[in-house]
Design a protein around this motif. Structure first.
Motif, mmCIF file in Angstrom:
data_model
loop_
_atom_site.group_PDB
_atom_site.id
_atom_site.type_symbol
_atom_site.label_atom_id
_atom_site.label_comp_id
_atom_site.label_asym_id
_atom_site.label_seq_id
_atom_site.Cartn_x
_atom_site.Cartn_y
_atom_site.Cartn_z
ATOM 1 N N GLU A 260 20.248 103.176 -4.498
ATOM 2 C CA GLU A 260 21.567 102.537 -4.589
ATOM 3 C C GLU A 260 21.531 101.432 -5.590
ATOM 4 O O GLU A 260 22.128 100.585 -5.846
ATOM 5 C CB GLU A 260 21.572 101.871 -3.370
ATOM 6 N N TYR A 265 20.626 105.893 -9.364
ATOM 7 C CA TYR A 265 21.804 106.024 -7.955
ATOM 8 C C TYR A 265 21.743 107.438 -7.751
ATOM 9 O O TYR A 265 21.396 108.303 -8.536
ATOM 10 C CB TYR A 265 23.055 105.689 -8.501
ATOM 11 N N SER A 272 29.171 103.756 -3.126
ATOM 12 C CA SER A 272 29.235 102.846 -2.243
ATOM 13 C C SER A 272 29.087 101.280 -2.872
ATOM 14 O O SER A 272 29.540 100.103 -2.596
ATOM 15 C CB SER A 272 28.256 102.826 -1.125
ATOM 16 N N GLN A 273 28.109 101.279 -3.889
ATOM 17 C CA GLN A 273 27.540 99.903 -4.430
ATOM 18 C C GLN A 273 28.920 99.508 -5.479
ATOM 19 O O GLN A 273 29.232 98.270 -5.536
ATOM 20 C CB GLN A 273 26.416 100.220 -5.329
ATOM 21 N N ARG A 284 27.564 104.448 3.629
ATOM 22 C CA ARG A 284 26.571 104.614 2.609
ATOM 23 C C ARG A 284 26.569 106.258 2.145
ATOM 24 O O ARG A 284 26.462 106.394 0.860
ATOM 25 C CB ARG A 284 25.078 104.224 3.144
#
Length: 353
Positions: A260, A265, A272-273, A284
């Motif tokens: 994440e 990633y 999501s981030q 998530r």
């Protein structure tokens, strides 16, 4: 004459049998011809190899989603267990305090001679003391009743908290088992794909990448030509713009399953981030993002929307306008921009709808 003929025939037969039985003269059976089953399998074409590798990485992506979901649920269960543990401690402390109060009342009665308040009240000759005592006895009965009721409720709550904690612990263990299973599957699929790639020459690997881009270009061209996207440059919302800015700033960082950021990633870790940076928390995993976020028609897409891919919702990217997405593709690839229609689209979701 006949006897001589018979003797001659017998001698001839014995000689023939002797020759055939001689160890120096052997006749081997003919060699069997090779059959189709024993011949070497034809070499796969690079396109077949590309499809096989693509399938393995997609299966790894699906398992990654299972891992991420199990990890998220395990974290939630751990937090719930901590919360319940605090409630259990507080409940036990409350029970101890209530027992101390009950014990103090009992000791006070003992110091009063061991007689209950009602008996002492009967023995008094003072009417005012009788009235005051009657009032105190009534208050004392109520206080005792309230004390016992609170003690019972606290014990009931404590039992429920303990039972709840046990259930949450069992769920936590189940999610950990799912994580371990998914981890094994992910590593197995990635290892199988890399094993195939390791057998290829440098020129073949280069051609494999070209084939991958050609397939994506063909799919993207067909998608754009279909008229599915009527407007490619709609304006993003304020939150959507921030999410796009975050996502595009990650271009060039490697894909790592379960990651994440900030250095790497996976596909849903990026989306999501990015939306968290845009001021909106979202689920998530790609499957949960597809299941829980509001859906919009493809023709109404705007930058910041999330495009979900494949029937199992195992991949996701962020639409950035101009018919393109930014996404974290798969292991051995970096966060990049590609055509929104370069993969099989399942649907579109909008976090800030």
């Amino acid at each position: 004459m006949n006897r001589r003929r018979c003797a001659t025939a017998a001698i001839t037969l014995v000689c023939a049998l002797t020759v055939l039985a001689s160890p120096g003269l052997a006749y081997a059976a003919p060699e069997p011809r090779p059959t189709a089953s024993t011949s070497e399998a034809p070499k796969k074409s690079l396109e077949q190899v590309r499809q096989e590798i693509d399938t393995l990485y997609r299966q790894a992506a699906s398992a990654t989603d299972s891992y991420n979901l199990a990890e998220e649920q395990a974290a939630r269960q751990s937090a719930e267990i901590v919360k319940l543990s605090m409630e259990i401690i507080k409940g036990q402390q409350r029970i101890d305090a209530l027992k101390d109060r009950a014990g103090a009342a009992a000791r006070a009665q003992y110091r009063g001679g061991g007689l209950p308040p009602e008996a002492r009240l009967v023995l008094t000759d003072d009417p005012q003391l009788f009235l005051d005592g009657a009032g105190r006895i009534k208050q004392g009965h109520k206080a005792t009743k309230d004390l016992l009721g609170e003690l019972t409720r606290t014990q009931t709550d404590l039992t429920a908290y303990t039972k709840d904690a046990s259930v949450q612990w069992q769920r936590l263990e189940a999610h950990r088992v799912k994580q371990a299973k998914a981890t094994k599957e992910i590593n197995g699929k990635i290892a199988a794909a890399r094993k195939i790639e390791d057998t290829l020459e440098k020129a073949e690997l280069k051609r494999l990448l070209e084939l991958e881009k050609e397939v994506q270009y063909t799919s993207q061209t067909a998608w754009l030509s279909s008229g599915a996207l009527t407007e490619i440059n709609r304006s993003a919302s304020a939150q959507g713009r921030k999410a796009v800015q975050f996502a595009t700033a990650q271009i060039g960082k490697p894909y790592v399953w379960g990651a994440e950021g900030p250095d790497s990633y996976d596909c849903s870790g990026l989306t999501s981030q990015a939306w968290l940076a845009g001021g909106k928390g979202i689920p998530r995993t790609s499957q949960e993002q597809w299941r829980l976020l509001p859906r919009v028609a493809i023709k109404d897409m705007r930058p910041g929307d999330l495009i979900v891919y494949y029937a199992d919702a195992s991949h996701i990217g962020m639409y950035i306008g101009d018919g393109s997405i930014v996404h974290a593709p798969r292991p051995n690839r970096n966060v990049t921009i590609t055509g929104a229609g370069s993969m099989e689209i399942l649907g579109v979701v909008r976090p800030d709808k």
